[in-house]
Write a protein that holds these residues in place. Structure first.
Motif, PDB file in Angstrom:
ATOM      1  N   ARG A 207     -38.877 -81.189 -45.553  1.00  0.00           N
ATOM      2  CA  ARG A 207     -39.252 -82.288 -46.063  1.00  0.00           C
ATOM      3  C   ARG A 207     -39.343 -81.819 -47.686  1.00  0.00           C
ATOM      4  NH1 ARG A 207     -37.264 -84.599 -42.456  1.00  0.00           N
ATOM      5  NH2 ARG A 207     -38.282 -86.364 -41.260  1.00  0.00           N
ATOM      6  N   PHE A 208     -39.060 -82.689 -48.479  1.00  0.00           N
ATOM      7  CA  PHE A 208     -39.235 -82.312 -49.908  1.00  0.00           C
ATOM      8  C   PHE A 208     -40.698 -82.556 -50.301  1.00  0.00           C
ATOM      9  CE2 PHE A 208     -34.712 -83.261 -50.105  1.00  0.00           C
ATOM     10  CZ  PHE A 208     -34.264 -82.098 -50.927  1.00  0.00           C
ATOM     11  N   THR A 209     -41.343 -81.624 -51.091  1.00  0.00           N
ATOM     12  CA  THR A 209     -42.807 -81.857 -51.612  1.00  0.00           C
ATOM     13  C   THR A 209     -42.625 -82.584 -53.020  1.00  0.00           C
ATOM     14  OG1 THR A 209     -42.548 -79.953 -53.029  1.00  0.00           O
ATOM     15  CG2 THR A 209     -43.235 -79.721 -50.576  1.00  0.00           C
ATOM     16  N   SER A 210     -43.951 -83.021 -53.441  1.00  0.00           N
ATOM     17  CA  SER A 210     -43.904 -83.770 -54.759  1.00  0.00           C
ATOM     18  C   SER A 210     -43.150 -82.933 -55.711  1.00  0.00           C
ATOM     19  CB  SER A 210     -45.346 -84.103 -55.082  1.00  0.00           C
ATOM     20  OG  SER A 210     -46.045 -82.906 -55.015  1.00  0.00           O
ATOM     21  N   ASN A 211     -43.265 -81.553 -55.842  1.00  0.00           N
ATOM     22  CA  ASN A 211     -42.459 -80.780 -56.839  1.00  0.00           C
ATOM     23  C   ASN A 211     -41.139 -80.661 -56.555  1.00  0.00           C
ATOM     24  OD1 ASN A 211     -45.240 -80.416 -57.743  1.00  0.00           O
ATOM     25  ND2 ASN A 211     -45.546 -78.609 -56.448  1.00  0.00           N
ATOM     26  N   GLY A 212     -40.510 -81.291 -55.467  1.00  0.00           N
ATOM     27  CA  GLY A 212     -39.068 -81.258 -55.143  1.00  0.00           C
ATOM     28  C   GLY A 212     -38.770 -80.160 -54.437  1.00  0.00           C
ATOM     29  N   ASP A 213     -39.600 -79.218 -54.027  1.00  0.00           N
ATOM     30  CA  ASP A 213     -39.573 -78.124 -52.948  1.00  0.00           C
ATOM     31  C   ASP A 213     -39.250 -78.578 -51.567  1.00  0.00           C
ATOM     32  OD1 ASP A 213     -39.592 -76.431 -55.248  1.00  0.00           O
ATOM     33  OD2 ASP A 213     -41.694 -75.982 -55.139  1.00  0.00           O
TER      34      ASP A 213
END
Length: 477
Positions: free
Chosen positions: A427-433
Protein backbone atom coordinates in the motif's frame (compact mmCIF):
# COMPACT_ATOMS: atom_id res chain seq x y z
CA UNK A 1 -86.35 -34.08 77.82
CA UNK A 2 -87.66 -33.96 74.26
CA UNK A 3 -85.32 -31.07 73.49
CA UNK A 4 -82.38 -33.01 74.89
CA UNK A 5 -83.15 -36.12 72.76
CA UNK A 6 -83.56 -33.95 69.63
CA UNK A 7 -80.21 -32.28 70.36
CA UNK A 8 -78.52 -35.67 70.84
CA UNK A 9 -79.94 -36.98 67.54
CA UNK A 10 -78.66 -33.87 65.77
CA UNK A 11 -75.19 -34.36 67.24
CA UNK A 12 -75.23 -37.97 66.06
CA UNK A 13 -76.16 -36.90 62.53
CA UNK A 14 -73.35 -34.35 62.52
CA UNK A 15 -70.89 -36.97 63.66
CA UNK A 16 -72.10 -39.36 60.93
CA UNK A 17 -71.77 -36.58 58.34
CA UNK A 18 -68.23 -35.89 59.56
CA UNK A 19 -67.45 -39.62 59.27
CA UNK A 20 -68.59 -39.69 55.63
CA UNK A 21 -66.54 -36.61 54.71
CA UNK A 22 -63.51 -37.96 56.54
CA UNK A 23 -63.87 -41.31 54.71
CA UNK A 24 -64.18 -39.59 51.32
CA UNK A 25 -61.06 -37.48 51.90
CA UNK A 26 -59.02 -40.49 52.94
CA UNK A 27 -60.21 -42.53 49.95
CA UNK A 28 -59.21 -39.69 47.63
CA UNK A 29 -55.80 -39.32 49.29
CA UNK A 30 -55.07 -43.05 49.14
CA UNK A 31 -56.76 -43.92 45.84
CA UNK A 32 -53.76 -45.93 44.66
CA UNK A 33 -53.58 -47.92 47.88
CA UNK A 34 -55.50 -50.99 49.00
CA UNK A 35 -57.69 -50.16 52.01
CA UNK A 36 -58.44 -52.23 55.04
CA UNK A 37 -61.33 -51.01 57.17
CA UNK A 38 -62.13 -51.84 60.72
CA UNK A 39 -65.09 -50.53 62.67
CA UNK A 40 -65.01 -48.89 66.08
CA UNK A 41 -68.29 -48.57 67.97
CA UNK A 42 -68.62 -45.39 70.01
CA UNK A 43 -71.56 -44.07 72.01
CA UNK A 44 -72.25 -40.35 72.44
CA UNK A 45 -74.93 -39.55 74.95
CA UNK A 46 -76.63 -42.85 74.30
CA UNK A 47 -76.62 -42.64 70.49
CA UNK A 48 -74.35 -45.32 68.92
CA UNK A 49 -72.47 -44.70 65.62
CA UNK A 50 -69.62 -46.32 63.68
CA UNK A 51 -66.26 -44.68 62.83
CA UNK A 52 -63.99 -46.23 60.20
CA UNK A 53 -60.22 -45.97 60.22
CA UNK A 54 -57.72 -46.93 57.52
CA UNK A 55 -54.50 -48.84 57.28
CA UNK A 56 -52.39 -48.57 54.14
CA UNK A 57 -50.49 -51.47 52.68
CA UNK A 58 -47.44 -51.21 50.40
CA UNK A 59 -48.66 -50.76 46.81
CA UNK A 60 -47.26 -52.43 43.74
CA UNK A 61 -44.73 -50.53 41.60
CA UNK A 62 -46.38 -48.40 38.94
CA UNK A 63 -45.09 -47.39 35.51
CA UNK A 64 -45.14 -43.69 34.70
CA UNK A 65 -44.70 -42.04 31.32
CA UNK A 66 -41.74 -39.63 31.35
CA UNK A 67 -42.74 -36.93 28.86
CA UNK A 68 -40.64 -34.34 27.06
CA UNK A 69 -41.49 -31.10 28.83
CA UNK A 70 -41.27 -27.62 27.36
CA UNK A 71 -37.61 -26.56 27.34
CA UNK A 72 -38.35 -22.95 26.40
CA UNK A 73 -37.40 -20.61 23.56
CA UNK A 74 -40.47 -21.68 21.57
CA UNK A 75 -39.03 -25.15 20.89
CA UNK A 76 -41.70 -27.65 19.84
CA UNK A 77 -39.62 -30.61 18.66
CA UNK A 78 -36.17 -32.09 19.21
CA UNK A 79 -33.98 -34.79 17.70
CA UNK A 80 -32.69 -37.58 19.95
CA UNK A 81 -28.90 -37.45 19.69
CA UNK A 82 -27.84 -39.93 22.39
CA UNK A 83 -29.39 -42.20 25.03
CA UNK A 84 -27.60 -42.43 28.38
CA UNK A 85 -29.85 -45.28 29.58
CA UNK A 86 -31.24 -48.52 28.19
CA UNK A 87 -34.16 -50.77 29.09
CA UNK A 88 -33.59 -52.33 32.52
CA UNK A 89 -31.30 -49.58 33.85
CA UNK A 90 -32.00 -48.13 37.28
CA UNK A 91 -32.18 -44.34 37.42
CA UNK A 92 -32.42 -41.76 40.17
CA UNK A 93 -33.69 -38.20 40.16
CA UNK A 94 -31.45 -35.85 38.14
CA UNK A 95 -29.69 -38.74 36.36
CA UNK A 96 -29.11 -38.06 32.66
CA UNK A 97 -31.68 -39.76 30.43
CA UNK A 98 -30.77 -38.54 26.96
CA UNK A 99 -29.34 -35.66 24.96
CA UNK A 100 -31.61 -33.94 22.49
CA UNK A 101 -30.84 -31.47 19.75
CA UNK A 102 -33.29 -28.65 19.07
CA UNK A 103 -33.03 -26.12 16.29
CA UNK A 104 -31.21 -23.84 18.74
CA UNK A 105 -29.10 -25.91 21.12
CA UNK A 106 -28.24 -29.29 22.56
CA UNK A 107 -30.03 -30.06 25.85
CA UNK A 108 -29.51 -32.89 28.33
CA UNK A 109 -32.77 -34.34 29.71
CA UNK A 110 -32.63 -35.58 33.32
CA UNK A 111 -34.94 -37.92 35.21
CA UNK A 112 -37.61 -36.71 37.59
CA UNK A 113 -38.16 -40.16 39.12
CA UNK A 114 -36.38 -43.01 40.88
CA UNK A 115 -37.04 -46.34 39.21
CA UNK A 116 -36.27 -48.75 36.37
CA UNK A 117 -36.40 -47.90 32.66
CA UNK A 118 -39.00 -50.10 30.96
CA UNK A 119 -39.23 -48.67 27.43
CA UNK A 120 -37.52 -46.20 25.10
CA UNK A 121 -39.95 -44.64 22.65
CA UNK A 122 -37.42 -43.24 20.14
CA UNK A 123 -34.30 -44.31 18.36
CA UNK A 124 -31.28 -42.06 17.89
CA UNK A 125 -31.85 -39.33 15.23
CA UNK A 126 -35.64 -39.64 15.49
CA UNK A 127 -37.73 -36.53 16.16
CA UNK A 128 -39.72 -36.18 19.40
CA UNK A 129 -42.43 -33.58 19.98
CA UNK A 130 -42.81 -31.62 23.20
CA UNK A 131 -45.43 -33.37 25.36
CA UNK A 132 -44.80 -36.83 23.93
CA UNK A 133 -43.48 -39.71 26.05
CA UNK A 134 -39.73 -40.32 25.94
CA UNK A 135 -39.44 -43.33 28.26
CA UNK A 136 -41.51 -45.45 30.61
CA UNK A 137 -40.12 -45.68 34.15
CA UNK A 138 -41.30 -48.16 36.77
CA UNK A 139 -41.42 -46.04 39.92
CA UNK A 140 -40.22 -47.48 43.20
CA UNK A 141 -42.82 -46.38 45.82
CA UNK A 142 -41.82 -46.04 49.43
CA UNK A 143 -43.75 -47.84 52.14
CA UNK A 144 -46.16 -45.61 54.03
CA UNK A 145 -47.32 -46.45 57.49
CA UNK A 146 -50.47 -44.92 58.96
CA UNK A 147 -51.64 -45.54 62.50
CA UNK A 148 -55.24 -46.47 63.31
CA UNK A 149 -57.66 -43.88 64.54
CA UNK A 150 -58.62 -44.44 68.15
CA UNK A 151 -61.23 -42.95 70.44
CA UNK A 152 -62.53 -43.34 73.97
CA UNK A 153 -66.07 -44.67 74.56
CA UNK A 154 -67.35 -41.68 76.55
CA UNK A 155 -68.41 -38.17 75.60
CA UNK A 156 -65.58 -36.72 77.70
CA UNK A 157 -62.94 -38.72 75.83
CA UNK A 158 -60.02 -37.07 74.00
CA UNK A 159 -60.24 -36.38 70.23
CA UNK A 160 -59.18 -38.93 67.65
CA UNK A 161 -55.47 -38.92 66.95
CA UNK A 162 -53.91 -39.61 63.55
CA UNK A 163 -50.28 -40.50 63.42
CA UNK A 164 -48.22 -38.74 60.75
CA UNK A 165 -47.11 -40.71 57.75
CA UNK A 166 -43.52 -41.77 57.84
CA UNK A 167 -41.74 -42.45 54.60
CA UNK A 168 -38.62 -44.53 54.22
CA UNK A 169 -36.62 -43.10 51.36
CA UNK A 170 -33.60 -44.43 49.68
CA UNK A 171 -30.50 -42.31 50.27
CA UNK A 172 -29.44 -40.34 47.19
CA UNK A 173 -27.50 -37.23 46.28
CA UNK A 174 -29.64 -34.37 45.02
CA UNK A 175 -27.85 -32.05 42.61
CA UNK A 176 -27.91 -30.80 39.03
CA UNK A 177 -26.21 -32.20 35.90
CA UNK A 178 -23.84 -29.21 35.84
CA UNK A 179 -22.63 -30.00 39.35
CA UNK A 180 -22.28 -33.70 38.45
CA UNK A 181 -20.05 -32.70 35.52
CA UNK A 182 -17.82 -30.65 37.82
CA UNK A 183 -17.65 -33.58 40.23
CA UNK A 184 -16.71 -35.94 37.40
CA UNK A 185 -14.09 -33.47 36.15
CA UNK A 186 -12.33 -33.36 39.53
CA UNK A 187 -13.17 -36.97 40.51
CA UNK A 188 -15.27 -36.00 43.54
CA UNK A 189 -17.62 -38.37 45.40
CA UNK A 190 -20.78 -36.27 45.81
CA UNK A 191 -21.92 -38.33 48.80
CA UNK A 192 -18.86 -37.05 50.68
CA UNK A 193 -19.65 -33.40 49.98
CA UNK A 194 -21.42 -31.41 52.70
CA UNK A 195 -24.67 -30.14 51.17
CA UNK A 196 -25.97 -26.65 51.93
CA UNK A 197 -28.85 -26.47 49.47
CA UNK A 198 -32.53 -26.89 50.13
CA UNK A 199 -33.62 -30.43 51.03
CA UNK A 200 -29.99 -31.54 51.17
CA UNK A 201 -29.18 -30.56 47.59
CA UNK A 202 -25.47 -30.33 46.72
CA UNK A 203 -24.72 -26.94 45.14
CA UNK A 204 -21.83 -25.92 42.92
CA UNK A 205 -20.41 -23.87 45.80
CA UNK A 206 -20.40 -26.99 48.00
CA UNK A 207 -18.27 -28.91 45.50
CA UNK A 208 -15.88 -25.97 45.03
CA UNK A 209 -15.59 -25.56 48.79
CA UNK A 210 -14.89 -29.30 49.08
CA UNK A 211 -12.11 -28.90 46.51
CA UNK A 212 -10.92 -25.64 48.10
CA UNK A 213 -11.01 -23.78 44.77
CA UNK A 214 -12.98 -20.77 43.54
CA UNK A 215 -15.66 -20.64 40.86
CA UNK A 216 -13.37 -18.96 38.36
CA UNK A 217 -10.86 -21.81 38.48
CA UNK A 218 -13.60 -24.38 37.86
CA UNK A 219 -14.30 -22.74 34.48
CA UNK A 220 -10.70 -22.51 33.36
CA UNK A 221 -10.03 -23.63 29.82
CA UNK A 222 -7.00 -25.90 29.52
CA UNK A 223 -4.03 -24.37 27.71
CA UNK A 224 -4.08 -26.14 24.37
CA UNK A 225 -0.53 -24.98 23.61
CA UNK A 226 0.86 -27.38 26.23
CA UNK A 227 0.77 -30.93 24.92
CA UNK A 228 2.17 -33.98 26.67
CA UNK A 229 3.73 -36.35 24.19
CA UNK A 230 3.01 -40.05 24.46
CA UNK A 231 4.70 -42.94 22.77
CA UNK A 232 2.31 -44.32 20.16
CA UNK A 233 3.17 -47.25 17.87
CA UNK A 234 3.28 -46.19 14.23
CA UNK A 235 0.76 -47.91 12.01
CA UNK A 236 0.08 -47.28 8.32
CA UNK A 237 -2.79 -44.87 7.71
CA UNK A 238 -5.53 -45.58 5.22
CA UNK A 239 -8.01 -43.04 3.91
CA UNK A 240 -11.53 -44.33 3.52
CA UNK A 241 -13.57 -42.62 0.84
CA UNK A 242 -17.31 -43.05 0.84
CA UNK A 243 -18.61 -43.56 -2.67
CA UNK A 244 -22.28 -42.76 -3.08
CA UNK A 245 -23.87 -45.18 -5.51
CA UNK A 246 -27.44 -43.89 -5.27
CA UNK A 247 -29.44 -40.87 -4.12
CA UNK A 248 -30.15 -40.55 -0.43
CA UNK A 249 -32.85 -38.49 1.28
CA UNK A 250 -32.36 -37.35 4.86
CA UNK A 251 -34.64 -35.26 7.11
CA UNK A 252 -33.73 -31.66 7.88
CA UNK A 253 -33.24 -31.39 11.63
CA UNK A 254 -31.20 -29.76 14.36
CA UNK A 255 -29.20 -26.66 13.49
CA UNK A 256 -29.93 -27.15 9.79
CA UNK A 257 -33.63 -26.74 10.48
CA UNK A 258 -32.87 -23.63 12.54
CA UNK A 259 -30.95 -22.20 9.61
CA UNK A 260 -33.85 -22.92 7.23
CA UNK A 261 -36.28 -21.07 9.52
CA UNK A 262 -34.07 -18.09 10.33
CA UNK A 263 -32.81 -17.58 6.79
CA UNK A 264 -36.35 -17.82 5.37
CA UNK A 265 -37.34 -14.96 7.68
CA UNK A 266 -34.09 -13.10 7.03
CA UNK A 267 -34.59 -12.96 3.28
CA UNK A 268 -37.76 -10.93 3.83
CA UNK A 269 -35.51 -8.10 5.06
CA UNK A 270 -34.24 -5.54 2.49
CA UNK A 271 -30.46 -5.74 3.02
CA UNK A 272 -28.09 -2.84 2.57
CA UNK A 273 -24.43 -3.84 2.07
CA UNK A 274 -21.18 -1.96 2.73
CA UNK A 275 -17.58 -3.18 2.50
CA UNK A 276 -14.29 -1.56 3.43
CA UNK A 277 -10.61 -2.21 4.10
CA UNK A 278 -8.93 -1.51 7.45
CA UNK A 279 -5.14 -1.14 7.65
CA UNK A 280 -4.47 -3.07 10.85
CA UNK A 281 -0.67 -3.21 10.98
CA UNK A 282 -0.63 -1.54 14.41
CA UNK A 283 -3.36 -3.93 15.61
CA UNK A 284 -1.23 -6.91 14.59
CA UNK A 285 1.77 -5.49 16.47
CA UNK A 286 -0.28 -4.70 19.57
CA UNK A 287 -1.87 -8.12 19.63
CA UNK A 288 1.53 -9.83 19.43
CA UNK A 289 2.61 -7.90 22.50
CA UNK A 290 -0.63 -8.50 24.45
CA UNK A 291 -0.79 -12.18 23.50
CA UNK A 292 2.11 -13.03 25.80
CA UNK A 293 0.51 -11.21 28.73
CA UNK A 294 -2.77 -13.03 28.14
CA UNK A 295 -1.04 -16.41 27.98
CA UNK A 296 0.45 -15.81 31.42
CA UNK A 297 -3.14 -15.53 32.68
CA UNK A 298 -4.23 -18.70 30.87
CA UNK A 299 -6.14 -16.85 28.12
CA UNK A 300 -5.76 -17.27 24.39
CA UNK A 301 -6.02 -13.79 22.85
CA UNK A 302 -7.01 -13.49 19.19
CA UNK A 303 -7.98 -10.42 17.18
CA UNK A 304 -11.69 -11.06 17.70
CA UNK A 305 -11.99 -9.88 21.36
CA UNK A 306 -10.37 -6.56 20.43
CA UNK A 307 -12.72 -6.20 17.44
CA UNK A 308 -15.74 -7.04 19.61
CA UNK A 309 -14.78 -4.33 22.11
CA UNK A 310 -14.36 -1.81 19.29
CA UNK A 311 -17.76 -2.83 17.92
CA UNK A 312 -19.34 -2.30 21.35
CA UNK A 313 -17.93 1.22 21.51
CA UNK A 314 -19.35 1.81 18.05
CA UNK A 315 -22.78 0.56 19.15
CA UNK A 316 -22.70 3.06 22.02
CA UNK A 317 -22.15 5.80 19.44
CA UNK A 318 -24.81 4.47 17.03
CA UNK A 319 -27.39 2.67 19.24
CA UNK A 320 -29.84 2.10 16.38
CA UNK A 321 -27.55 -0.69 15.17
CA UNK A 322 -28.15 -2.45 18.51
CA UNK A 323 -31.93 -2.39 18.19
CA UNK A 324 -34.62 -4.86 17.12
CA UNK A 325 -37.69 -4.44 14.93
CA UNK A 326 -40.97 -6.13 15.83
CA UNK A 327 -42.78 -8.43 13.40
CA UNK A 328 -45.40 -5.79 12.57
CA UNK A 329 -42.67 -3.22 11.79
CA UNK A 330 -44.34 -0.71 14.09
CA UNK A 331 -41.92 -0.56 17.04
CA UNK A 332 -38.14 -0.35 17.30
CA UNK A 333 -36.58 -1.44 20.60
CA UNK A 334 -33.18 -0.02 21.53
CA UNK A 335 -31.25 -2.64 23.52
CA UNK A 336 -29.33 -1.51 26.60
CA UNK A 337 -26.99 -4.53 26.61
CA UNK A 338 -24.48 -5.21 23.86
CA UNK A 339 -25.01 -8.96 23.47
CA UNK A 340 -22.80 -9.70 20.47
CA UNK A 341 -23.19 -13.03 18.71
CA UNK A 342 -20.14 -14.67 17.15
CA UNK A 343 -20.80 -17.05 14.27
CA UNK A 344 -18.88 -20.26 14.92
CA UNK A 345 -18.33 -23.43 12.92
CA UNK A 346 -18.87 -26.57 15.03
CA UNK A 347 -19.24 -30.31 14.36
CA UNK A 348 -23.02 -29.76 14.60
CA UNK A 349 -22.97 -26.97 12.01
CA UNK A 350 -22.95 -23.18 12.14
CA UNK A 351 -24.00 -21.75 15.51
CA UNK A 352 -23.98 -18.22 16.93
CA UNK A 353 -23.13 -18.19 20.66
CA UNK A 354 -23.57 -14.85 22.38
CA UNK A 355 -21.13 -12.90 24.56
CA UNK A 356 -23.42 -10.86 26.79
CA UNK A 357 -22.85 -7.34 28.14
CA UNK A 358 -19.72 -6.70 26.10
CA UNK A 359 -19.97 -3.01 27.05
CA UNK A 360 -19.14 -3.94 30.67
CA UNK A 361 -16.30 -6.37 29.96
CA UNK A 362 -12.60 -5.86 29.41
CA UNK A 363 -10.82 -7.30 26.40
CA UNK A 364 -9.34 -10.11 28.51
CA UNK A 365 -12.76 -10.96 29.97
CA UNK A 366 -14.20 -11.12 26.45
CA UNK A 367 -11.30 -13.34 25.36
CA UNK A 368 -11.81 -15.70 28.33
CA UNK A 369 -15.53 -16.06 27.62
CA UNK A 370 -14.83 -16.59 23.92
CA UNK A 371 -12.38 -19.39 24.81
CA UNK A 372 -15.06 -21.11 26.90
CA UNK A 373 -17.71 -20.80 24.17
CA UNK A 374 -15.31 -22.17 21.56
CA UNK A 375 -14.54 -25.18 23.76
CA UNK A 376 -18.26 -25.79 24.37
CA UNK A 377 -18.96 -25.50 20.65
CA UNK A 378 -16.25 -28.04 19.78
CA UNK A 379 -17.69 -30.48 22.34
CA UNK A 380 -21.32 -29.87 21.33
CA UNK A 381 -22.16 -28.53 24.80
CA UNK A 382 -23.62 -25.12 23.94
CA UNK A 383 -26.89 -24.55 25.80
CA UNK A 384 -29.88 -22.32 25.19
CA UNK A 385 -28.46 -19.59 27.42
CA UNK A 386 -25.28 -19.53 25.30
CA UNK A 387 -27.20 -19.10 22.03
CA UNK A 388 -30.03 -16.73 22.95
CA UNK A 389 -30.38 -13.00 23.57
CA UNK A 390 -28.13 -11.66 20.79
CA UNK A 391 -28.55 -8.01 19.73
CA UNK A 392 -25.74 -7.73 17.13
CA UNK A 393 -23.66 -10.30 15.26
CA UNK A 394 -20.15 -10.56 13.84
CA UNK A 395 -19.07 -13.47 11.62
CA UNK A 396 -15.38 -14.26 11.29
CA UNK A 397 -15.15 -15.96 7.90
CA UNK A 398 -11.47 -15.05 7.68
CA UNK A 399 -10.36 -18.01 9.79
CA UNK A 400 -11.55 -20.27 6.96
CA UNK A 401 -10.57 -18.03 4.07
CA UNK A 402 -12.02 -15.34 1.86
CA UNK A 403 -12.13 -11.57 1.90
CA UNK A 404 -15.49 -10.00 1.10
CA UNK A 405 -18.89 -11.54 1.72
CA UNK A 406 -22.54 -10.57 2.07
CA UNK A 407 -23.65 -11.50 5.59
CA UNK A 408 -27.33 -12.17 6.21
CA UNK A 409 -29.06 -10.48 9.15
CA UNK A 410 -30.45 -12.67 11.94
CA UNK A 411 -33.98 -11.41 12.78
CA UNK A 412 -35.02 -9.51 14.85
CA UNK A 413 -31.56 -7.89 14.75
CA UNK A 414 -30.99 -5.06 12.28
CA UNK A 415 -27.27 -5.34 11.45
CA UNK A 416 -24.44 -7.84 11.07
CA UNK A 417 -20.74 -7.72 10.19
CA UNK A 418 -18.36 -10.22 8.58
CA UNK A 419 -14.58 -10.21 8.94
CA UNK A 420 -12.36 -11.39 6.12
CA UNK A 421 -8.81 -12.67 6.15
CA UNK A 422 -6.00 -10.34 7.26
CA UNK A 423 -3.67 -10.12 4.27
CA UNK A 424 -0.21 -8.62 3.84
CA UNK A 425 -0.49 -6.31 0.81
CA UNK A 426 1.51 -3.42 -0.68
CA UNK A 427 0.00 0.00 0.00
CA UNK A 428 1.09 3.58 -0.60
CA UNK A 429 2.00 5.60 2.48
CA UNK A 430 1.22 9.29 2.94
CA UNK A 431 4.71 10.06 1.54
CA UNK A 432 4.02 8.10 -1.63
CA UNK A 433 6.23 5.18 -0.68
CA UNK A 434 5.10 1.55 -1.03
CA UNK A 435 5.02 -0.33 2.27
CA UNK A 436 4.03 -3.77 3.52
CA UNK A 437 0.63 -3.39 5.17
CA UNK A 438 -1.74 -5.74 7.01
CA UNK A 439 -5.21 -5.29 5.54
CA UNK A 440 -8.47 -6.53 7.08
CA UNK A 441 -11.52 -6.66 4.82
CA UNK A 442 -14.86 -6.01 6.50
CA UNK A 443 -18.40 -6.42 5.14
CA UNK A 444 -21.56 -5.02 6.74
CA UNK A 445 -25.25 -5.64 6.16
CA UNK A 446 -28.08 -3.56 7.64
CA UNK A 447 -31.87 -3.58 7.58
CA UNK A 448 -32.58 -0.78 5.08
CA UNK A 449 -36.07 -0.27 6.53
CA UNK A 450 -34.64 1.39 9.65
CA UNK A 451 -30.93 2.00 8.91
CA UNK A 452 -29.65 4.20 6.11
CA UNK A 453 -26.32 3.86 4.34
CA UNK A 454 -24.80 6.94 5.99
CA UNK A 455 -25.30 5.52 9.49
CA UNK A 456 -23.71 2.22 8.51
CA UNK A 457 -20.73 3.97 6.89
CA UNK A 458 -20.16 6.20 9.93
CA UNK A 459 -20.26 3.18 12.23
CA UNK A 460 -17.70 1.41 10.01
CA UNK A 461 -15.40 4.44 10.04
CA UNK A 462 -15.73 4.70 13.82
CA UNK A 463 -14.59 1.09 14.22
CA UNK A 464 -11.90 1.62 11.61
CA UNK A 465 -10.38 4.40 13.73
CA UNK A 466 -10.11 2.09 16.76
CA UNK A 467 -8.64 -0.88 14.86
CA UNK A 468 -6.15 1.12 12.83
CA UNK A 469 -4.97 2.87 16.03
CA UNK A 470 -5.71 0.38 18.85
CA UNK A 471 -4.13 2.62 21.51
CA UNK A 472 -7.14 4.94 21.16
CA UNK A 473 -9.25 2.15 22.71
CA UNK A 474 -7.62 2.99 26.02
CA UNK A 475 -9.18 6.47 25.99
CA UNK A 476 -12.76 5.12 25.83
CA UNK A 477 -12.50 1.99 28.02
Amino acid sequence: MTFFLRKSAMNARNVNRFRKVYTLVNIESHRSYSLKTKTIKISIVGVPFKLSSFHTSCPANTTVAFKLSDIGEGIREVVIKEWFVKVGDKVQQYDNICEVQSDKAAVTITSRYDGVVKRLYYEVDQTALVGNTLVDIEVENAEDEVADVTSDSTAESSPTTLTKISTNQRAKVLTTPAVRRIAAQFDVDLSAVKASGRNGRVLKEDVLSHLNINAEKSNEVPDMSVVTAASIPMIPAYIETEIMLEDRTVPISGFTRAMVKSMTEAMKIPHFGLSDEYEVTKLVESREMLKTIAQEKGIRLTYLPIILKAASLGLSKFPILNSSLDSSCEHLTYKASHNIGVAMDTPNGLVVPVIKNVQNKTILEIARELNILQKKGSNGQLGLSDLSGGTFTISNIGIIGGTYTKPVILPPQVAIGALGKIQVLPRFTSNGDVAKTHVLTVSWSADHRVIDGVTMARFSNYMKGYLENPLTLILDL
